[in-house]
Design a protein around this motif. Structure first.
Motif, mmCIF file in Angstrom:
data_model
loop_
_atom_site.group_PDB
_atom_site.id
_atom_site.type_symbol
_atom_site.label_atom_id
_atom_site.label_comp_id
_atom_site.label_asym_id
_atom_site.label_seq_id
_atom_site.Cartn_x
_atom_site.Cartn_y
_atom_site.Cartn_z
ATOM 1 N N ASP A 157 0.743 -1.282 -0.043
ATOM 2 C CA ASP A 157 -0.112 0.001 -0.036
ATOM 3 C C ASP A 157 0.758 1.330 -0.031
ATOM 4 O OD1 ASP A 157 -2.572 -1.422 0.255
ATOM 5 O OD2 ASP A 157 -2.220 -1.473 2.233
ATOM 6 N N SER A 158 2.172 1.165 0.044
ATOM 7 C CA SER A 158 3.017 2.324 0.232
ATOM 8 C C SER A 158 3.662 2.471 -1.361
ATOM 9 C CB SER A 158 4.073 2.059 1.056
ATOM 10 O OG SER A 158 3.985 1.830 2.215
ATOM 11 N N ARG A 192 10.875 4.324 5.980
ATOM 12 C CA ARG A 192 9.807 4.497 6.957
ATOM 13 C C ARG A 192 9.250 3.349 7.492
ATOM 14 N NH1 ARG A 192 8.351 7.388 2.535
ATOM 15 N NH2 ARG A 192 6.606 5.975 1.926
ATOM 16 N N ASP A 194 6.264 0.895 9.231
ATOM 17 C CA ASP A 194 4.788 1.035 9.510
ATOM 18 C C ASP A 194 4.648 0.566 11.124
ATOM 19 O OD1 ASP A 194 5.137 -1.831 9.916
ATOM 20 O OD2 ASP A 194 4.258 -2.352 8.135
ATOM 21 N N ASP A 200 8.121 0.396 5.466
ATOM 22 C CA ASP A 200 7.175 0.722 4.371
ATOM 23 C C ASP A 200 7.729 1.439 3.003
ATOM 24 O OD1 ASP A 200 7.303 2.993 4.964
ATOM 25 O OD2 ASP A 200 4.922 3.247 5.406
ATOM 26 N N ALA A 201 9.236 1.633 3.040
ATOM 27 C CA ALA A 201 9.856 2.272 1.978
ATOM 28 C C ALA A 201 11.168 1.871 1.955
ATOM 29 C CB ALA A 201 9.982 3.870 2.019
#
Length: 486
Positions: A157-158, A192, A194, A200-201
């Motif tokens: 979702d990222s 980053r 979650d 998430d990156a």
């Protein structure tokens, strides 16, 4: 495969971009194959930066995420000076996520744990500037390269941007088909996490292997040489001649070949020389006989400068004016017939080959001429005198022996009668002798007639004997016809 469809659509939207080792001949390239995503580089841990990023770079079985289908496609375009630009789209599924946690159950000896984050879908669109070292290493098969670029990655979702340094190696099977291997480090803009502590990156490595096809080169004549490098783009030719044809196969391109359909010699601009005399057959008047260039390839056996085919005497030297034959000298006097006024009678060159008139000849003429008699007071030969015709015949023979000599026939009278009558009579008698000689075949151009009347006596006119001596005809030599004395 539904994800691949999305990828293909994305790539087709950017067909104007490109990369890989294409060149100006085939500026476009398309590649497709399999990609692998390795997230270990974002897991942390390790003794240092290099250990963190490269300690398990090729642990494919443990760390790599591979989608078992065509999972990337790229389109690239050559821009010059070994550089190309391109766009690549890729799709994957993340079922192996690497994390550094020495306290977690199942960690390996180095403290790394591999987990399945829930089959996260992975999409990437990346633009690349690539530099090929293929021309620098002067290879036509091995094509190493370095690249730099950037892209955007969708990770579950990222989504996040990345900076992408990379390296590649392509093995070209043919000029336009190759196997491409590449690896790219995708550094994300800030890691980053979650709410579960999972980045998430994540920065990551993406590896790829696939086929590359180059295209876009124009070859109008279909000779395998692209128009940009083809000196004859509309006529099929040979590579060694920059695409120009050599119809006769003599190593000289048709455009420079004076005889493009006949195998010939470079020294003769591609024309043949059957007799090997250095004169091209097309310019050789005697193409099957060794000859001289000065005579258009024809032989000159006697060396007189006249080709044998035009020489009436090909084995004996002679002047062109005489058809290549030597001038004859029939009388063997050393004066050629062409210059000999008396070609059948020997004579010195000083007299143009004719005999010289001697004193003895003149004395003979004097005797013969004085024995020619006329009727009294007339210019007719004396009737009943058989000796006169014989004298004239003898004079003729003497004069004809000297064909270039000029003679004066002179008439004389005694003093009887008037001077006017005597002058006329002497002139008429001189003409009578001249005409008689001309009738006998003497050349009229060699004769003149003159009358002197009684002005030049040789004896006394007071006696009958003297007057008889004064009535006479004389013939004198006055030069040759070339002396202009008449």
């Amino acid at each position: 495969m539904k994800h691949l469809n999305k990828l293909l659509v994305a790539v087709m939207m950017v067909m104007g971009l490109g990369s890989h080792a294409q060149d100006s001949n085939n500026p476009w390239a398309i590649s497709f194959g399999v990609n692998a995503v390795d997230t270990k580089t974002s897991a942390g841990g390790g003794h240092n930066w290099a250990d963190q990023h490269f300690s398990q770079a090729f642990a494919a079985k443990d760390n790599w995420n591979v989608l078992p289908s065509v999972s990337y496609i790229s389109v690239s375009r050559y821009v010059g000076s070994n550089f190309s630009v391109g766009l690549q789209g890729s799709v994957n599924k993340i079922d192996k996520y690497v994390k550094f946690d020495p306290t977690a159950p199942g960690h390996d000896s180095r403290g790394y744990v591999v987990s399945n984050p829930g089959d996260l879908m992975y999409y990437g669109i990346d633009a690349t500037l690539r530099y090929s070292f293929m021309s620098l290493i002067n290879s036509k098969v091995i094509d190493p390269s370095l690249s730099v670029g950037g892209g955007y990655t969708f990770f579950g979702d990222s989504s996040f941007g990345t900076v992408n340094p990379g390296a590649g190696l392509t093995f070209w099977f043919t000029e336009s088909i190759g196997l491409s291997l590449a690896t790219t480090y995708k550094k994300s803009f800030g890691d980053r996490e979650d709410k579960f502590g999972t980045p998430d990156a994540p920065s990551h490595f993406q590896h790829s292997a696939g086929l590359t096809f180059k295209f876009g080169g124009k070859d109008t004549d279909g000779d395998g040489i692209y128009d940009k490098d083809d000196a004859c783009p509309e006529v099929a030719g040979l590579k060694q001649f920059n695409g120009c044809p050599d119809t006769d196969g003599d190593g000289i391109v048709d455009a420079s070949d004076a005889c493009p359909t006949e195998f010939g010699l470079a020294a003769l601009n591609g024309c043949p020389d059957r007799d090997g005399d250095g004169v091209a057959d097309k310019d050789d008047a005697c193409p099957d006989t060794f000859g001289l260039a000065a005579l258009k390839g024809c032989p000159d056996t006697d060396g007189d400068g006249i080709a044998d085919k035009d020489d009436k005497c090909p084995t004996v030297a002679g002047p062109k004016e005489n058809g290549g034959c030597p001038w004859p000298d029939a009388d063997k006097d050393g004066v050629l017939d062409k210059d000999d006024d008396c070609p059948t009678v020997a004579g010195p060159a000083s007299n143009r080959g004719c005999p010289e008139v001697t004193t003895a000849v003149l004395d003979d003429l004097k005797v013969q001429a004085r024995a020619v008699f006329f009727d009294t007071g007339k210019a007719t030969f004396k009737k009943g005198d058989a000796a006169t015709p014989a004298r004239l015949d003898a004079i003729r023979e003497i004069l004809k022996a000297y064909p270039n000599a000029k003679f004066s026939i002179e008439g004389h009278t005694d003093s009887t009668g008037s001077a006017k009558i005597n002058n006329k009579l002497s002139e008429d008698r001189a003409n009578a002798v001249m005409n008689a000689l001309i009738e006998r075949g003497v050349n009229p151009e060699n004769l003149v007639a003159k009358g002197f009347g009684s002005s030049q006596p040789v004896a006394s006119n007071k006696t009958a004997k003297g007057r008889a001596e004064n009535r006479r005809t004389e013939i004198k030599h006055i030069g040759s016809k070339y002396e202009g004395k008449l």
